[in-house]
Design a protein around this motif. Structure first.
Motif, mmCIF file in Angstrom:
data_model
loop_
_atom_site.group_PDB
_atom_site.id
_atom_site.type_symbol
_atom_site.label_atom_id
_atom_site.label_comp_id
_atom_site.label_asym_id
_atom_site.label_seq_id
_atom_site.Cartn_x
_atom_site.Cartn_y
_atom_site.Cartn_z
ATOM 1 N N SER A 12 8.515 6.182 0.955
ATOM 2 C CA SER A 12 7.329 6.948 1.299
ATOM 3 C C SER A 12 6.159 6.560 0.406
ATOM 4 O O SER A 12 5.133 7.203 0.419
ATOM 5 N N GLY A 13 6.353 5.484 -0.359
ATOM 6 C CA GLY A 13 5.276 5.049 -1.233
ATOM 7 C C GLY A 13 5.170 5.870 -2.502
ATOM 8 O O GLY A 13 4.253 5.682 -3.277
ATOM 9 N N LEU A 14 6.091 6.786 -2.694
ATOM 10 C CA LEU A 14 6.055 7.589 -3.911
ATOM 11 C C LEU A 14 6.923 6.925 -4.973
ATOM 12 O O LEU A 14 7.954 6.354 -4.642
ATOM 13 N N PRO A 15 6.521 7.003 -6.232
ATOM 14 C CA PRO A 15 7.395 6.483 -7.271
ATOM 15 C C PRO A 15 8.542 7.464 -7.477
ATOM 16 O O PRO A 15 8.376 8.653 -7.278
ATOM 17 N N GLY A 82 -3.506 2.285 -15.838
ATOM 18 C CA GLY A 82 -3.429 0.943 -15.267
ATOM 19 C C GLY A 82 -3.893 0.889 -13.825
ATOM 20 O O GLY A 82 -3.401 0.071 -13.041
ATOM 21 N N VAL A 83 -4.844 1.750 -13.466
ATOM 22 C CA VAL A 83 -5.290 1.813 -12.071
ATOM 23 C C VAL A 83 -6.213 0.639 -11.753
ATOM 24 O O VAL A 83 -7.225 0.433 -12.413
ATOM 25 N N ARG A 87 -6.946 3.878 -4.518
ATOM 26 C CA ARG A 87 -6.050 4.228 -3.407
ATOM 27 C C ARG A 87 -4.580 4.158 -3.796
ATOM 28 O O ARG A 87 -3.719 4.636 -3.068
ATOM 29 N N ASP A 88 -4.279 3.551 -4.955
ATOM 30 C CA ASP A 88 -2.899 3.538 -5.439
ATOM 31 C C ASP A 88 -2.496 4.889 -6.029
ATOM 32 O O ASP A 88 -1.321 5.105 -6.329
ATOM 33 N N CYS A 89 -3.487 5.751 -6.244
ATOM 34 C CA CYS A 89 -3.209 6.995 -6.961
ATOM 35 C C CYS A 89 -2.823 8.127 -6.030
ATOM 36 O O CYS A 89 -3.345 8.252 -4.928
ATOM 37 N N LEU A 90 -1.911 8.935 -6.511
ATOM 38 C CA LEU A 90 -1.594 10.209 -5.889
ATOM 39 C C LEU A 90 -2.323 11.287 -6.678
ATOM 40 O O LEU A 90 -2.396 11.201 -7.907
ATOM 41 N N ARG A 116 0.804 5.078 -8.365
ATOM 42 C CA ARG A 116 2.067 4.737 -7.704
ATOM 43 C C ARG A 116 2.578 3.362 -8.108
ATOM 44 O O ARG A 116 3.770 3.100 -8.032
ATOM 45 N N VAL A 117 1.666 2.483 -8.536
ATOM 46 C CA VAL A 117 2.062 1.117 -8.876
ATOM 47 C C VAL A 117 2.769 1.077 -10.228
ATOM 48 O O VAL A 117 3.820 0.454 -10.374
ATOM 49 N N THR A 118 2.184 1.756 -11.217
ATOM 50 C CA THR A 118 2.750 1.695 -12.568
ATOM 51 C C THR A 118 3.699 2.861 -12.855
ATOM 52 O O THR A 118 4.441 2.816 -13.834
#
Lengths: 145, 85
Positions: A12-15, A82-83, A87-90, A116-118
Motif C-alpha cells: 500500500s506504499g506504507l513503510p 531525507g525528503v 509526495r513521498d511523505c505521509l 515513505r522512502v526512508t
C-alpha cells in the motif's frame, strides 16, 4: 504475533517500519514504530511502538480527516527526514478513541510527517495554524463531520 | 535556571545566533522579538504541552487498551477515501 493480531500493511506504499529519531513530542522515548493495519482493515492504521508494547496509536491520513488540511513543514524537518519529494511523505494524525458516548478526536495540531522512502518520521507543531489537538472526527451525538 | 532582569528595549543574546528583544510590557503580558536561525524551532510551550497530552491520550485509548475499533470510524473515514478517489 498471532493470526488474529494486526497485519503488516502490504503493497500500500506504507513503510512497515518507521523511526522517529527525536521520538514524539513529550514522549521522546517512543522512537521505533511499525505501521500496521488495524484489526478491521480501513483507513485507520495502527502505529505500534516497538520501544514500549503498551504504546499503540491509531492514526489516519490528515487529509481524510480534514480535506482542506493545510500545513507548513520547516525545510529543516524535511531535510532531516531525507525528503526529496513532498509526495513521498505521509501526513498522519493520531486519534483518541473514547466510548460511551463514542467520541473520536484527531490531533491536527501535532501531525506526524513520515517519509515513505526512508522510513523516517517527525512530529511537528503547527504553531499559528489554529488547529486543535481534539478535532472531532466522529461523535455519537453529532454523527460524522 | 539563569534569571535576568531586562528593561523595555533591551535584549539578551543566547549563543552566537539567537537574540531576544523585549519589545513591549503591558501588565502581565510581555512582547518578545526573537532573532534566530531558521533551523531553530520556536514554539509556545503550551502548544508542546497540548501535543504531549494528546500523544498520551491517544496511547491510553489505543489498541493496547481496547478490543476493537468502533466500526463507524473505519466507515466514516473510508467513505471519505472513496470520495477522494
Amino acid at each position: 504475533m498471532d493470526e488474529q493480531g494486526p497485519r503488516a500493511v502490504q503493497g500500500s506504499g506504507l513503510p512497515q517500519q518507521v523511526t522517529f529519531p527525536a521520538g514524539l513530542i513529550g514522549c521522546e522515548e517512543w522512537q521505533h514504530f511499525v505501521l500496521l493495519e488495524a484489526e478491521e482493515a480501513g483507513p485507520v492504521k495502527l502505529l505500534q511502538c516497538l520501544d514500549d508494547p503498551d504504546v499503540g496509536l491509531y492514526v489516519a491520513d490528515a487529509y481524510l480527516i480534514k480535506d482542506d488540511y493545510q500545513l507548513e513543514v520547516p525545510e529543516e524537518v524535511l531535510r532531516s527526514l531525507g525528503v526529496q519529494d513532498w509526495r513521498d511523505c505521509l501526513v498522519l494524525c493520531t486519534l483518541t478513541v473514547r466510548e460511551n458516548p463514542l467520541l473520536v478526536t484527531a490531533n491536527l495540531l501535532g501531525p506526524l510527517i513520515i517519509n515513505r522512502v526512508t522510513g523516517l518520521g517527525a512530529q511537528v507543531v503547527l504553531s499559528g495554524s489554529g488547529y486543535d489537538t481534539r478535532y472531532v472526527v466522529v461523535s455519537e451525538e453529532g454523527g460524522e463531520r | 535556571m539563569l534569571i535576568l532582569t531586562r528593561r523595555l528595549g533591551e535584549s539578551v543574546v543566547i549563543g552566537d545566533a539567537i537574540r531576544i528583544h523585549i519589545l513591549g510590557v503591558e501588565g502581565e503580558r510581555v512582547k518578545l522579538g526573537i532573532e534566530a536561525p531558521r533551523e531553530v524551532t520556536i514554539v509556545r510551550s503550551e502548544l508542546l504541552e497540548r501535543v504531549r497530552e494528546a500523544n498520551l491520550e491517544a496511547a491510553q485509548t489505543g489498541p493496547a487498551k481496547r478490543r476493537t475499533l468502533p466500526p463507524v470510524l473505519q466507515r466514516t473515514l473510508g467513505a471519505k477515501e472513496q470520495v477522494g478517489k
